[in-house]
Scaffold this active site. Structure first.
Site, PDB file in Angstrom:
ATOM      1  N   GLY A 188       0.760  -1.030  -0.259  1.00  0.00           N
ATOM      2  CA  GLY A 188      -0.147   0.019  -0.009  1.00  0.00           C
ATOM      3  C   GLY A 188       0.714   1.307  -0.003  1.00  0.00           C
ATOM      4  O   GLY A 188       2.040   0.875  -0.143  1.00  0.00           O
ATOM      5  N   SER A 189      -0.016   2.072   0.717  1.00  0.00           N
ATOM      6  CA  SER A 189       1.182   3.984   0.001  1.00  0.00           C
ATOM      7  C   SER A 189       2.260   3.629   1.636  1.00  0.00           C
ATOM      8  O   SER A 189       2.255   3.278   2.765  1.00  0.00           O
ATOM      9  CB  SER A 189      -0.243   4.633   1.023  1.00  0.00           C
ATOM     10  OG  SER A 189      -0.588   4.960   1.842  1.00  0.00           O
ATOM     11  N   GLU A 210       5.677  -3.121   1.008  1.00  0.00           N
ATOM     12  CA  GLU A 210       5.566  -3.093  -0.389  1.00  0.00           C
ATOM     13  C   GLU A 210       4.726  -1.617  -0.596  1.00  0.00           C
ATOM     14  O   GLU A 210       3.206  -1.966  -0.803  1.00  0.00           O
ATOM     15  CB  GLU A 210       4.639  -4.479  -1.047  1.00  0.00           C
ATOM     16  CG  GLU A 210       5.626  -5.660  -1.309  1.00  0.00           C
ATOM     17  CD  GLU A 210       6.525  -5.898  -1.911  1.00  0.00           C
ATOM     18  OE1 GLU A 210       6.528  -4.697  -3.072  1.00  0.00           O
ATOM     19  OE2 GLU A 210       7.212  -6.318  -1.771  1.00  0.00           O
TER      20      GLU A 210
HETATM   21  N1  LIG Z   1       4.921  -2.391  -4.290  1.00  0.00           N
HETATM   22  C1  LIG Z   1       3.621  -2.752  -4.526  1.00  0.00           C
HETATM   23  O1  LIG Z   1       3.902  -3.854  -4.618  1.00  0.00           O
HETATM   24  C2  LIG Z   1       2.171  -1.833  -4.598  1.00  0.00           C
HETATM   25  C3  LIG Z   1       2.678  -1.050  -4.449  1.00  0.00           C
HETATM   26  N2  LIG Z   1       1.169  -0.283  -4.317  1.00  0.00           N
HETATM   27  C4  LIG Z   1       1.215   1.594  -3.095  1.00  0.00           C
HETATM   28  O2  LIG Z   1      -0.120   1.228  -2.617  1.00  0.00           O
HETATM   29  C5  LIG Z   1      -0.563   2.411  -2.767  1.00  0.00           C
HETATM   30  C6  LIG Z   1      -2.088   2.442  -3.643  1.00  0.00           C
HETATM   31  O3  LIG Z   1      -2.743   1.146  -2.778  1.00  0.00           O
HETATM   32  P1  LIG Z   1      -4.143   1.466  -1.723  1.00  0.00           P
HETATM   33  O4  LIG Z   1      -5.035   0.588  -1.451  1.00  0.00           O
HETATM   34  O5  LIG Z   1      -4.987   2.751  -1.715  1.00  0.00           O
HETATM   35  O6  LIG Z   1      -3.321   1.682  -0.518  1.00  0.00           O
HETATM   36  P2  LIG Z   1      -3.425   1.998   1.238  1.00  0.00           P
HETATM   37  O7  LIG Z   1      -2.205   2.256   1.721  1.00  0.00           O
HETATM   38  O8  LIG Z   1      -4.788   3.600   1.176  1.00  0.00           O
HETATM   39  O9  LIG Z   1      -3.745   0.912   1.158  1.00  0.00           O
HETATM   40  C7  LIG Z   1      -3.623  -0.526   1.062  1.00  0.00           C
HETATM   41  C8  LIG Z   1      -4.131  -1.545   2.346  1.00  0.00           C
HETATM   42  O10 LIG Z   1      -4.018  -0.703   3.810  1.00  0.00           O
HETATM   43  C9  LIG Z   1      -5.401  -0.068   4.499  1.00  0.00           C
HETATM   44  N3  LIG Z   1      -5.488   1.030   5.021  1.00  0.00           N
HETATM   45  C10 LIG Z   1      -5.811   2.096   4.294  1.00  0.00           C
HETATM   46  N4  LIG Z   1      -6.188   3.003   5.527  1.00  0.00           N
HETATM   47  C11 LIG Z   1      -5.577   2.802   6.432  1.00  0.00           C
HETATM   48  C12 LIG Z   1      -5.265   2.911   8.469  1.00  0.00           C
HETATM   49  N5  LIG Z   1      -5.308   4.732   8.679  1.00  0.00           N
HETATM   50  N6  LIG Z   1      -4.915   2.700   8.864  1.00  0.00           N
HETATM   51  C13 LIG Z   1      -5.172   0.790   8.501  1.00  0.00           C
HETATM   52  N7  LIG Z   1      -4.662  -0.243   7.661  1.00  0.00           N
HETATM   53  C14 LIG Z   1      -5.279   1.189   6.411  1.00  0.00           C
HETATM   54  C15 LIG Z   1      -6.628  -0.389   3.521  1.00  0.00           C
HETATM   55  O11 LIG Z   1      -7.427  -0.894   4.173  1.00  0.00           O
HETATM   56  C16 LIG Z   1      -5.563  -1.331   2.607  1.00  0.00           C
HETATM   57  O12 LIG Z   1      -5.663  -3.016   2.808  1.00  0.00           O
HETATM   58  C17 LIG Z   1       0.654   3.709  -3.793  1.00  0.00           C
HETATM   59  O13 LIG Z   1       0.792   3.860  -2.532  1.00  0.00           O
HETATM   60  C18 LIG Z   1       1.020   2.055  -4.981  1.00  0.00           C
HETATM   61  O14 LIG Z   1       2.775   2.468  -5.172  1.00  0.00           O
HETATM   62  C19 LIG Z   1       0.049  -0.426  -4.712  1.00  0.00           C
HETATM   63  C20 LIG Z   1       0.332  -1.380  -5.404  1.00  0.00           C
HETATM   64  C21 LIG Z   1       1.360  -2.712  -5.904  1.00  0.00           C
END
Ligand SMILES: NC(=O)C1=CN([C@@H]2O[C@H](COP(=O)(O)OP(=O)(O)OC[C@H]3O[C@@H](n4cnc5c(N)ncnc54)[C@H](O)[C@@H]3O)[C@@H](O)[C@H]2O)C=CC1
Ligand SMILES: CCCCCC(=O)O
Length: 480
Positions: A188-189, A210
């Site tokens: 995620g982010s 990741e």
């Molecule tokens: N390195 C990799 O393999 C990948 C990295 N990403 C990165 O992920 C980001 C986009 O994906 P998103 O799902 O929007 O990321 P996100 O960080 O918003 O969400 C990822 C996970 O964290 C959980 N989450 C969200 N907010 C949270 C909080 N405040 N406290 C605890 N858990 C929380 C969500 O339910 C989800 O399961 C981008 O920055 C992208 O670069 C995306 C795909 C692959």
């Protein structure tokens, strides 16, 4: 969350029973995973179309095919990966034996992302299973159709005593993160990655993050004109061809010498039309923006007056359809949000330089990206990119494919994340490598015990010297 404690207690009991450690269990789960994707391909396609508008080709290439490939590889290699590795010992320890034995961490938490909601949850799950862990899998709530599909169907194919799918948003994640895990694998982010890491620190839980970041592409003048069409297809494919730029390894921005910019923009525009037609809004090959928050975030990036003035191609949007046209910007201000935040969408800034070698400092003066793409045949330039920049990966003259190579570790560095997976790296990411030394009771070496004296000092020095002798014998092939 109701029953979370009970769920975790069940998983800990299951793990402690040894149920997940046998090669038979691991292989049965990997076979179940293969059956899951084979039996449900069409339904997965429908769920991906529903959540992010993915075409079946992208859905198979980036999701179903990735999961099947990983599960099949793990099924064929898991027994070899599990086998303890023999270690070498100093001669003075003789007789003794040394081994490194991979063992599962225990009960692990996997948190997935919405943009590849099948592969970015199930590929880490395959890794955790291969290493013999019990698992809680938390898909992203931003891809709800995929999330509920996994929650409903994974228990039909995998061991429900050892693998649980828990759905939910931030509130559920916060409760999950309060628990003690033996490993957390987060995709995620960077923002949420910090939250995960902070929570893990309370229990000294190892994490794999990741994350993402601003992955640059560089194009120099060394590619001859006939290659330009191929380069343009690979750039367009890596910007708009995978979830319409909502991909962690998508090109975030492009660095070129000023003299090439105009022709390159024309060629990219032509290639976009070739891929998505005159009106990409109607194209079935182009994904929508996942939700209103991300749509607004991207619109805010675009609507900065100084950025809007830099639009060289595209720029149209349709909020109702959650559509943003493939858009190229020429030299938006370097201090604008679009050049300081991860774009994660269909906007491509092109930054022009006087000399392409300036790209080295441009990149190395910013946070370490997940990927760097460089289109060049200049070996000196390649060496400089490799030695003077740092990134999760570097791909020369192509894009995205590094994600599909099982022999290459996939992961970031610095702010783009740490830890890696894919292929054997997946197994290692979810394994603790336990060191095992076995000795007999004869001979006993008194000089290893007090009272210390000068003889024992000479003995210890000789013992270390023996170590070198062992090394020399090894090198001479006189010792295994
Ligand atoms: N390195 C990799 O393999 C990948 C990295 N990403 C990165 O992920 C980001 C986009 O994906 P998103 O799902 O929007 O990321 P996100 O960080 O918003 O969400 C990822 C996970 O964290 C959980 N989450 C969200 N907010 C949270 C909080 N405040 N406290 C605890 N858990 C929380 C969500 O339910 C989800 O399961 C981008 O920055 C992208 O670069 C995306 C795909 C692959
Ligand atoms: C081509 C598949 C890429 C998946 C990981 C990502 O870029 O989000």
């Amino acid at each position: 969350m109701e029953g979370l404690e009970g769920t975790l207690a069940e998983l800990r009991d299951t793990f402690r029973s040894g149920r997940t450690r046998s090669v038979a269990w691991r292989k049965s789960q990997l076979r179940g995973m293969i059956e899951f994707v084979q039996d449900n391909e069409e339904r997965i396609f429908q769920a991906l179309d529903q959540d992010v508008g993915k075409h079946p080709v992208e859905a198979y290439r980036d999701e179903v095919g990735v999961v099947a490939k990983s599960a099949k590889l793990s099924l064929s290699c898991v027994e070899k990966w599990m086998a303890p590795r023999k270690g070498d010992l100093p001669l003075v320890f003789f007789p003794a034996s040394a081994q490194v034995m991979p063992e599962p961490f225990g009960v692990v938490l996997i948190m997935g992302s919405w943009n590849f909601p099948i592969s970015l949850t199930l590929d880490p799950l395959i890794a955790a299973i291969s290493a013999g862990n019990a698992v809680v899998l938390k898909p992203s709530e931003l891809s709800p159709t995929c999330s509920s599909f996994l929650a409903e169907n994974i228990p039909k194919y995998l061991d429900p005593k050892s693998i649980k799918v828990i759905e939910g948003g931030i509130d559920v994640c916060e409760q999950l993160l309060q628990q003690k895990w033996d490993k957390i694998f987060f995709t995620g982010s960077q923002r949420v990655g910090r939250i995960v890491m902070t929570a893990a620190a309370q229990h000294l839980t190892p994490v794999t993050l990741e994350l993402g970041g601003k992955s640059p592409a560089i194009m120099d003048s060394s590619s001859n004109p006939t290659n330009m069409k191929v380069i343009a297809k690979r750039i367009v494919g890596a910007k708009w061809g995978s979830c319409s730029g909502q991909a962690c390894i998508a090109i975030d921005y492009l660095l070129v010498e000023e003299r090439f910019a105009s022709d390159l923009i024309d060629l990219l525009a032509k290639t976009i039309k070739q891929f998505y037609g005159e009106n990409p809004r109607e194209s079935k090959s182009y994904c929508k923006i996942v939700n209103k928050n991300n749509f607004k975030r991207l619109l805010d990036l675009l609507k900065d007056p100084l950025v809007e003035a830099s639009v060289a191609y595209g720029g149209s949007v349709d909020e109702e359809k959650m559509y943003i046209e493939p858009t190229i910007l020429l030299n938006p201000p370097l201090d604008s949000q679009i050049m300081t935040e991860e774009i994660f969408g269909p906007l491509l800034p092109i930054i022009t330089l006087d000399d392409i070698y300036e790209s080295i400092d441009f990149i190395s003066s910013r946070p370490k990206p997940l990927a760097i793409y460089a289109f060049t045949r200049d070996e000196k330039f390649k060496k400089q990119i490799l030695s003077r920049t740092s990134s999760g990966s570097v791909t020369f003259n192509d894009t995205l494919l590094q994600f599909l190579c099982d022999s290459l570790p996939f992961g970031g560095v610095g702010q783009s994340g740490f830890g890696r997976y894919h292929g054997k790296y997946s197994f290692d990411t979810f394994s603790h490598e336990k060191a095992i030394l076995q000795r007999g009771f004869f001979p006993e070496l008194e000089p290893r015990y007090p009272p210390w004296n000068s003889f024992k000092l000479h003995f210890i020095k000789l013992a270390y010297a023996f170590n070198y002798i062992g090394l020399i014998l090894l090198l001479l092939g006189l010792k295994k």
